[in-house]
Design a protein around this motif. Structure first.
Motif, mmCIF file in Angstrom:
data_model
loop_
_atom_site.group_PDB
_atom_site.id
_atom_site.type_symbol
_atom_site.label_atom_id
_atom_site.label_comp_id
_atom_site.label_asym_id
_atom_site.label_seq_id
_atom_site.Cartn_x
_atom_site.Cartn_y
_atom_site.Cartn_z
ATOM 1 N N CYS A 180 0.070 34.428 21.597
ATOM 2 C CA CYS A 180 -0.567 34.605 20.282
ATOM 3 C C CYS A 180 -0.506 36.045 19.782
ATOM 4 O O CYS A 180 -0.178 36.292 18.617
ATOM 5 C CB CYS A 180 -2.025 34.159 20.342
ATOM 6 N N CYS A 190 -7.241 34.153 18.529
ATOM 7 C CA CYS A 190 -7.135 34.064 19.987
ATOM 8 C C CYS A 190 -7.587 35.419 20.519
ATOM 9 O O CYS A 190 -6.787 36.345 20.619
ATOM 10 C CB CYS A 190 -5.699 33.757 20.404
ATOM 11 N N CYS A 219 -0.743 33.406 26.960
ATOM 12 C CA CYS A 219 -0.230 32.767 25.738
ATOM 13 C C CYS A 219 0.562 33.831 24.982
ATOM 14 O O CYS A 219 0.621 34.979 25.404
ATOM 15 C CB CYS A 219 -1.372 32.216 24.888
HETATM 16 ZN ZN LIG Z 1 -3.591 32.670 22.642
#
Ligand SMILES: [Zn+2]
Length: 199
Positions: free
Chosen positions: A68, A55, A66
């Motif tokens: 990640c 990501c 997000c």
């Molecule tokens: Zn992500």
């Protein structure tokens, strides 16, 4: 063709020394899967493993959309204490690629969630397979693992493999105002093991 260990060498990091290995089918591949094996890893015991799908926005730029990047760093912290293996899979945007992921972000600005956005671009909600990660673990002669994940699909991927999944270790990240919608979709649509009591 099949996935091959193209090169391995040492990589000192803030989290200790790793062996870094590039796996691809083709020696000229610019986007091989990258494997980091921490120096403390004991192959006689269940090995802590994180299958991390690339990501770019989260891992490198610390995007707040997000979690990640935070999961990646949580896994690296874990490996620095306990040993373990990171398999960094080149599966940007749940394998739709960075351009389509950014197109999906544009649609999300108009109110779609991550699944609706992918589907309206004619793309799968999740286009990933974890078979190559399992091939890599087999090649490394890993017998049994503790998987650092909240994702039931990653757990299911080990059902018919030679690598025995002993247990999983959840890595839940505190929701923020920017990522709570995304985490809610992960929990409610993708059935990730997340409590997220606040959302
Ligand atoms: Zn992500």
């Amino acid at each position: 063709m099949s996935l091959k260990n193209q090169v391995e060498t040492q990589l000192p990091t803030d989290w200790g020394i790793f062996k870094i290995i590039a796996y691809s089918e083709d020696a000229d591949d610019w986007m091989p899967h990258i494997v980091l094996v921490h120096e403390k890893t004991d192959f006689e015991k269940p090995v802590a493993v994180r299958l991390h799908s690339e990501c770019l926005t989260g891992d490198i730029f610390h995007s707040l959309k997000c979690e990640c990047g935070k999961q990646l760093h949580r896994a690296m912290d874990y490996f620095s204490k306990n040993g373990g293996i990171l398999i960094y899979l080149r599966q940007e945007g749940r394998n739709i690629g960075i351009i389509d992921k950014l197109k999906a972000y544009k649609l999300q600005e108009k109110g779609m969630d991550t699944v609706q956005a992918n589907l309206s671009l004619g793309l799968p909600s999740d286009g990933r397979s974890f078979d190559e990660a399992i091939t890599i673990l087999e090649d490394l002669d890993v017998k049994s693992i503790l998987l650092l994940t909240n994702n039931p699909e990653k757990i299911k991927a080990f059902e018919n493999s030679k690598v025995t999944l002993i247990d999983f270790i959840s890595i839940e990240i505190e929701p923020t105002k920017e990522n709570e919608g995304y985490l809610r979709t992960k929990r409610d649509f993708f059935k990730h093991f997340l409590n997220l009591a606040s959302i």
